[in-house]
Design a protein around this motif. Structure first.
Motif, PDB file in Angstrom:
ATOM      1  N   THR A 196       0.848  -1.188   0.000  1.00 29.00           N
ATOM      2  CA  THR A 196       0.000   0.000   0.000  1.00 29.00           C
ATOM      3  C   THR A 196       0.884   1.239   0.000  1.00 29.00           C
ATOM      4  N   ALA A 197       0.340   2.336  -0.512  1.00 31.36           N
ATOM      5  CA  ALA A 197       1.105   3.581  -0.546  1.00 31.36           C
ATOM      6  C   ALA A 197       1.431   4.066   0.858  1.00 31.36           C
ATOM      7  N   LYS A 198       0.500   3.901   1.789  1.00 29.60           N
ATOM      8  CA  LYS A 198       0.738   4.332   3.174  1.00 29.60           C
ATOM      9  C   LYS A 198       1.882   3.534   3.793  1.00 29.60           C
ATOM     10  N   SER A 199       1.900   2.229   3.576  1.00 27.54           N
ATOM     11  CA  SER A 199       2.986   1.399   4.105  1.00 27.54           C
ATOM     12  C   SER A 199       4.317   1.781   3.478  1.00 27.54           C
ATOM     13  N   LEU A 200       4.297   2.130   2.195  1.00 27.74           N
ATOM     14  CA  LEU A 200       5.522   2.547   1.525  1.00 27.74           C
ATOM     15  C   LEU A 200       6.062   3.826   2.149  1.00 27.74           C
ATOM     16  N   ALA A 201       5.181   4.784   2.392  1.00 27.52           N
ATOM     17  CA  ALA A 201       5.608   6.036   3.013  1.00 27.52           C
ATOM     18  C   ALA A 201       6.172   5.788   4.408  1.00 27.52           C
ATOM     19  N   ASP A 202       5.513   4.935   5.174  1.00 29.29           N
ATOM     20  CA  ASP A 202       5.992   4.619   6.523  1.00 29.29           C
ATOM     21  C   ASP A 202       7.379   3.975   6.468  1.00 29.29           C
ATOM     22  N   ALA A 203       7.601   3.087   5.489  1.00 28.68           N
ATOM     23  CA  ALA A 203       8.899   2.438   5.354  1.00 28.68           C
ATOM     24  C   ALA A 203       9.983   3.439   5.005  1.00 28.68           C
ATOM     25  N   MET A 204       9.664   4.401   4.156  1.00 28.82           N
ATOM     26  CA  MET A 204      10.640   5.419   3.787  1.00 28.82           C
ATOM     27  C   MET A 204      10.995   6.299   4.974  1.00 28.82           C
ATOM     28  N   VAL A 205       9.999   6.702   5.733  1.00 28.86           N
ATOM     29  CA  VAL A 205      10.234   7.565   6.887  1.00 28.86           C
ATOM     30  C   VAL A 205      11.082   6.854   7.931  1.00 28.86           C
ATOM     31  N   SER A 206      10.859   5.542   8.085  1.00 31.52           N
ATOM     32  CA  SER A 206      11.581   4.790   9.115  1.00 31.52           C
ATOM     33  C   SER A 206      13.003   4.421   8.712  1.00 31.52           C
TER      34      SER A 206
END
Length: 226
Positions: A96-106
Motif C-alpha cells: 500500500t502507498a501508506k505502508s511505503l511512506a511509513d517504510a521510507m520515513v523509518s
C-alpha cells in the motif's frame, strides 16, 4: 484452477494531455540538489511517464545519478522500476502507498520525493511524507476514467451469470459502481487499498488477497468460491 473468468475493461488509461508535469519531474530527477527518492506507486505511472518524456531520457537520468534512492509499492512495480535502471528498490511489507511512506520515513532522513502518478492518485503517501518533513514533487502523467460504453459484463451481472468480481485497483471499483452501484455477488479485492475503496462505496468486501500477485489472488478466489 479451472475457474472460468472474464476480463472486461471498465476503465481507460491515457497519457496526460499536458506533458509539462512529466518534464518538470524529469528535470528534478536530473538535477535536484537534495537527497532524492524516486517513488513508483504503479507500473502505469512508470510506463506513462516514460512514454511522455521518452524512455531513453528517463533511463539516462536514472543512470546519471548515483545518489538517488528508489522505492516501489510492490514487487511488480519494483521490477518495472529496475528495468529502467533503478537498483536497491525499497519495497514495504504491505503493498500500500501508506505502508511505503511509513517504510521510507523509518529508513531514511527527510529528503525530496519524486512521485509520478495518475489523476486519481491517492494522497496518503505524499501526506505522510510531508508530515514527516519531506519535500514532495508529484506529476500527473496519465489519466484514468470509466469507459464511455457500458461493458458487456454489466448485463451478465444483472442476469446472475457472473459469480464474483475481482477488483485490482480503487479506480476499478469506482468504474464498476459507475455502471452498477450495487453488485449482488461476492466482491474480492487484490489489496487493502482497493478494499477500502469498496467500503467507501458502502459495499461489503467478501475477501482480500494477502498479496497482489496473480498466483496469490487466484488462490484467494479459489478458497472463497470452491
Amino acid at each position: 484452477l479451472e475457474i472460468p473468468s472474464l476480463i472486461d475493461p471498465y476503465i481507460e488509461i491515457k497519457v496526460a494531455n499536458d506533458p509539462s508535469e512529466g518534464e518538470r519531474l524529469l528535470t528534478l530527477l536530473e538535477g535536484s540538489d537534495h537527497p532524492t527518492w524516486l517513488i513508483a506507486t504503479s507500473v502505469n505511472a512508470l510506463n506513462f511517464w516514460a512514454r511522455s518524456v521518452g524512455e531513453d531520457r528517463l533511463c539516462a537520468a536514472i543512470a546519471a545519478r548515483d545518489d538517488v534512492r528508489f522505492a516501489a509499492v510492490g514487487q511488480t512495480t519494483a521490477d518495472a522500476l529496475s528495468r529502467l535502471g533503478a537498483s536497491d528498490v525499497l519495497i514495504p511489507h504491505e503493498a500500500t502507498a501508506k505502508s511505503l511512506a511509513d517504510a521510507m520515513v523509518s529508513t531514511s532522513s527527510a529528503g525530496h520525493a519524486l512521485v509520478p502518478g495518475g489523476n486519481l492518485a491517492m494522497k496518503s503517501l505524499p501526506s505522510t511524507l510531508l508530515s514527516a518533513g519531506w519535500q514532495v514533487s508529484t506529476a500527473v502523467v496519465y489519466m484514468t476514467s470509466p469507459v464511455e460504453k457500458e461493458p458487456k459484463s454489466v448485463q451478465l451481472l444483472r442476469e446472475g451469470e457472473i459469480g464474483a468480481i475481482l477488483f485490482r485497483s480503487p479506480s476499478a471499483v469506482r468504474a464498476l459502481t459507475h455502471f452498477l452501484p450495487s453488485p449482488a455477488v461476492p466482491l474480492i479485492c487484490a489489496g487493502a487499498t482497493t478494499a477500502q475503496a469498496l467500503v467507501d462505496q458502502g459495499l461489503v468486501v467478501a475477501t482480500i488477497s494477502p498479496k497482489p500477485s496473480a498466483k496469490v489472488v487466484a488462490s484467494t478466489i479459489y478458497s472463497l468460491l470452491c
